[in-house]
Scaffold this active site. Structure first.
Site, mmCIF file in Angstrom:
data_model
loop_
_atom_site.group_PDB
_atom_site.id
_atom_site.type_symbol
_atom_site.label_atom_id
_atom_site.label_comp_id
_atom_site.label_asym_id
_atom_site.label_seq_id
_atom_site.Cartn_x
_atom_site.Cartn_y
_atom_site.Cartn_z
ATOM 1 N N CYS A 243 28.823 -87.758 14.234
ATOM 2 C CA CYS A 243 29.114 -89.110 13.751
ATOM 3 C C CYS A 243 28.928 -89.204 12.235
ATOM 4 O O CYS A 243 29.678 -88.581 11.497
ATOM 5 C CB CYS A 243 28.264 -90.134 14.519
ATOM 6 S SG CYS A 243 28.915 -91.819 14.447
ATOM 7 N N HIS A 325 29.910 -89.230 20.063
ATOM 8 C CA HIS A 325 28.546 -88.937 20.510
ATOM 9 C C HIS A 325 28.608 -88.070 21.767
ATOM 10 O O HIS A 325 28.701 -88.581 22.887
ATOM 11 C CB HIS A 325 27.793 -90.231 20.805
ATOM 12 C CG HIS A 325 27.443 -91.011 19.582
ATOM 13 N ND1 HIS A 325 26.483 -92.009 19.572
ATOM 14 C CD2 HIS A 325 27.910 -90.948 18.308
ATOM 15 C CE1 HIS A 325 26.380 -92.520 18.357
ATOM 16 N NE2 HIS A 325 27.250 -91.896 17.584
ATOM 17 N N GLU A 327 26.413 -86.480 23.399
ATOM 18 C CA GLU A 327 25.269 -86.523 24.309
ATOM 19 C C GLU A 327 25.482 -87.473 25.481
ATOM 20 O O GLU A 327 24.733 -87.446 26.466
ATOM 21 C CB GLU A 327 24.002 -86.915 23.554
ATOM 22 C CG GLU A 327 23.869 -88.364 23.186
ATOM 23 C CD GLU A 327 24.771 -88.816 22.058
ATOM 24 O OE1 GLU A 327 24.894 -90.036 21.848
ATOM 25 O OE2 GLU A 327 25.369 -87.939 21.381
#
Length: 360
Positions: A243, A325, A327
């Site tokens: 990001c 993102h 994750e």
């Protein structure tokens, strides 16, 4: 009903129902996510923003702190069509003003047509539209929050996974989400979480296998120390970023960044991998993007909706970054293998003595 007012930079003043009292100001943005509100509200990338949920009901599965991405709520205020009591009570405890009974379709349309804008919020028994307008007058542009890194970064280094036998990661904390650290630790890495303004000497003392620049809020132009770190280490240490981290890495290697009209925020952003042709769904939260990656990076993934860069690979350095993102907290798990790819860079690093261009 508790009075609540939202004064927009466009000149409109919205009236809603107050759910958590107080006054606030910030950049008005929206997310399309319909789940993951706990993760979104504790994401440091929302610092200095007012978050509007486009999904009409927020809070239908309660509030559990094991889902939090940090130790506090980061948006300055929250807007919704309807908030459950669980979420409203949580925001009140956090001191974050909240307003619902708004037509969030109109709010989202205003942001899409006019771009992310300043706003002021006033909620309380004696709140007035003028109180909201006064907050709006004090609101500053996101790029003017020059010290925003200090608001979200750790003040002292911390180590996670010290017992692990895998690569050592120096993670530059520009507002990292907890699940990013967890994703690396779960893959046997030892992660040193360092302040955003960490010096090269402090990183050198760790002797990391990978330098990792985290997500975070604000304009990448305001993270000079992180940019300098990348430039210092990229010729002999693999570098990764997520990001804001992608934007910082691009700037360090001669690229440029720019502010988007209203950014990407939500859990349904489609990303195309240019090599494989595969499209994955991603979680995103950013208002800036890489405009030009420069000569040392190539675009490997793009957003299907607007062709903005979603992934960068190094052409002469071990560099791997993603704008989204990976994750997946909240969001789809299509891109978790990014962390495997990052750690696989560690054993293969080799020195490439090459001058890095300074910022213009």
């Amino acid at each position: 009903m508790t009075p609540a007012y939202v004064a927009l930079e466009s000149g409109h003043v919205l009236e809603g129902r107050g759910r958590a009292p107080g006054t606030a100001r910030g950049e008005l943005v929206f997310t399309t996510a319909y789940t993951g509100y706990e993760e979104s509200l504790t994401d440091p990338s929302y610092e200095e923003q007012v978050l509007t949920f486009s999904y009409p009901l927020i809070g239908n599965y309660g509030v559990r702190d094991e889902r939090f991405e940090s130790d506090r709520v980061h948006p300055r205020a929250v807007l919704a069509r309807e908030l459950t009591d669980d979420v409203a009570d949580w925001l009140a405890e956090e001191g974050v003003p909240a307003v619902d009974h708004l037509d969030t379709r109109d709010v989202v349309t205003d942001v899409r047509e006019g771009g992310a804008m300043k706003c002021g919020i006033a909620v309380g028994e004696h709140a007035t539209p003028d109180d909201a307008r006064a907050e709006l007058e004090r609101c500053v542009a996101m790029s003017d929050h020059t010290e925003i890194g200090e608001q979200v970064s750790v003040s002292e280094p911390a180590v996670y996974g010290a017992e692990n036998d895998g690569p050592t990661v120096a993670l530059i904390d520009c507002g990292v989400k907890g699940s990013i650290v967890d994703s690396l630790v779960d893959r046997d890495a030892t992660v040193h979480v360092l302040p955003h303004d960490t010096t090269p000497a402090e990183v050198e003392a760790i002797d990391p296998d990978v330098l990792f620049v985290s997500n975070g809020p604000g304009d990448p132009k305001n993270y000079d120390e992180a940019v300098s770190l990348v430039r210092e280490f990229v010729d002999d240490t693999p570098v990764a970023g997520i990001c804001l981290g992608q934007q910082i890495v691009a700037r360090a290697l001669g690229g440029t960044t720019e502010k988007m009209a209203f950014g990407h925020r939500g859990v349904n952003q489609p990303v195309l991998d240019l090599e494989s042709g595969r499209v994955v769904m991603t979680t995103q939260n950013h208002g800036y993007t890489v405009a030009d990656p420069g000569d040392h990076l190539e675009v490997s993934q793009v957003n299907v909706n607007d062709d903005t860069p979603e992934g960068l690979d190094g052409t002469e350095y071990d560099v791997l970054t993603r704008q989204y993102h990976p994750e997946a907290n909240p969001g789809p798990e299509d891109t978790l293998d990014f962390f495997d790819d990052v750690l696989e860079m560690a054993p293969s690093r080799s020195r490439r003595p090459r001058a890095i261009p300074a910022d213009d």
